[in-house]
Design a protein around this motif. Sequence first.
Motif, PDB file in Angstrom:
ATOM      1  N   PRO A  96      97.047  14.571 -15.159  1.00 17.96           N
ATOM      2  CA  PRO A  96      98.449  15.272 -15.076  1.00 17.96           C
ATOM      3  C   PRO A  96      98.987  15.593 -14.131  1.00 17.96           C
ATOM      4  N   LEU A  97      98.202  16.570 -13.200  1.00 17.13           N
ATOM      5  CA  LEU A  97      98.901  16.981 -11.923  1.00 17.13           C
ATOM      6  C   LEU A  97      99.081  15.984 -10.920  1.00 17.13           C
ATOM      7  N   HIS A  98      98.173  14.880 -10.986  1.00 13.01           N
ATOM      8  CA  HIS A  98      98.276  13.820  -9.931  1.00 13.01           C
ATOM      9  C   HIS A  98      99.697  13.145 -10.430  1.00 13.01           C
ATOM     10  N   LEU A  99      99.954  12.655 -11.656  1.00 15.72           N
ATOM     11  CA  LEU A  99     101.175  11.968 -12.068  1.00 15.72           C
ATOM     12  C   LEU A  99     102.411  12.771 -11.733  1.00 15.72           C
ATOM     13  N   ILE A 100     102.152  13.891 -12.050  1.00 11.42           N
ATOM     14  CA  ILE A 100     103.423  15.001 -11.929  1.00 11.42           C
ATOM     15  C   ILE A 100     103.701  15.038 -10.265  1.00 11.42           C
ATOM     16  N   THR A 101     102.744  15.198  -9.350  1.00 11.39           N
ATOM     17  CA  THR A 101     103.033  15.510  -8.134  1.00 11.39           C
ATOM     18  C   THR A 101     103.583  14.050  -7.451  1.00 11.39           C
ATOM     19  N   LEU A 151      97.995  11.469  -3.040  1.00 12.94           N
ATOM     20  CA  LEU A 151      98.966  10.874  -4.113  1.00 12.94           C
ATOM     21  C   LEU A 151      99.862   9.674  -3.658  1.00 12.94           C
ATOM     22  N   GLY A 152      99.539   9.369  -2.392  1.00 18.60           N
ATOM     23  CA  GLY A 152     100.290   8.257  -1.791  1.00 18.60           C
ATOM     24  C   GLY A 152     100.478   7.107  -2.593  1.00 18.60           C
ATOM     25  N   SER A 153      99.405   6.551  -2.964  1.00 17.20           N
ATOM     26  CA  SER A 153      99.416   5.165  -3.732  1.00 17.20           C
ATOM     27  C   SER A 153     100.184   5.366  -5.026  1.00 17.20           C
ATOM     28  N   ALA A 193     107.986  11.016  -5.478  1.00 19.02           N
ATOM     29  CA  ALA A 193     108.793   9.861  -5.382  1.00 19.02           C
ATOM     30  C   ALA A 193     110.236  10.153  -5.541  1.00 19.02           C
ATOM     31  N   LEU A 194     110.657  11.131  -6.214  1.00 22.64           N
ATOM     32  CA  LEU A 194     111.920  11.407  -6.584  1.00 22.64           C
ATOM     33  C   LEU A 194     112.587  12.052  -5.401  1.00 22.64           C
ATOM     34  N   LEU A 195     111.784  12.993  -4.409  1.00 22.88           N
ATOM     35  CA  LEU A 195     112.284  13.334  -3.314  1.00 22.88           C
ATOM     36  C   LEU A 195     112.480  12.400  -2.056  1.00 22.88           C
ATOM     37  N   LEU A 196     111.688  11.420  -2.342  1.00 23.38           N
ATOM     38  CA  LEU A 196     111.800  10.311  -1.275  1.00 23.38           C
ATOM     39  C   LEU A 196     112.664   9.122  -1.564  1.00 23.38           C
ATOM     40  N   ASN A 197     113.158   9.003  -2.795  1.00 19.25           N
ATOM     41  CA  ASN A 197     114.189   8.111  -3.312  1.00 19.25           C
ATOM     42  C   ASN A 197     115.516   8.287  -2.926  1.00 19.25           C
ATOM     43  N   THR A 198     115.680   8.534  -1.552  1.00 15.82           N
ATOM     44  CA  THR A 198     116.950   8.641  -1.255  1.00 15.82           C
ATOM     45  C   THR A 198     117.243   8.062  -0.005  1.00 15.82           C
ATOM     46  N   LYS A 199     118.602   7.890   0.587  1.00 17.66           N
ATOM     47  CA  LYS A 199     118.869   7.143   1.850  1.00 17.66           C
ATOM     48  C   LYS A 199     119.215   8.010   2.872  1.00 17.66           C
TER      49      LYS A 199
END
Length: 219
Positions: free
Chosen positions: A12-17, A98-100, A22-28
Amino acid sequence: WNTAVYTVLYVPLHLITALLAALLLNTKARGIKTYRVIFYIPSIMPAVATAFLWMWIFNPNYGLANGLLDLVGLPPQKWLFDETLAKPSFVLMALWGLGSAMIVFLAGLQGVDPVLYEAADIDGANTWVKFWRITLPMLTPVLFFNLIIGIIGSFQVFTTAYIATNGGPNNATLFYVLYIYNQGWKFAKMGYASALAWVLFVIVLLLTLVQFKMANRWV
């Protein structure tokens, strides 16, 4: 038991983090590609190098973890040498890579149709509603994939445990694959080790089949 506890804590922690990253890095934003690389690099580091790095971080005498605790006035911990903290410490070590999963989530986020967000904006939806009603439902196939891969990977933890603690302290980190290794190569019980490997295969197969059966309800 050690492996089951590790799986329950880690997955669960792996999925959440990974999703949060991904949300933080999904920007321009400017330089976002560089930040993505920085987040991804730990996941491709050799397992042996990662183990030695975290052995230094969790060293009770001069490790970085206790140094940070000292800065905020908290008492030092034994980390990998404490039966209670050993498995949570291994979870933290695994979360570093968690990169993958993050890359898969990021691909899923970029595949969400922007028209859905535009319609939500017209309807007056706030950020939380858009995440809960659009982003998360559209990510369920990706979430399902990462869940399956995460469970399978959590049952195969070996290298870091073998190098950092070799199953200690007091067998607190004697994970299933490490136990198979010890039985086969340390005690020369190849038949027993092979049987244990088949049991592991059956457990992972059953868990995967259960997840595929339940996926129809939420994916």
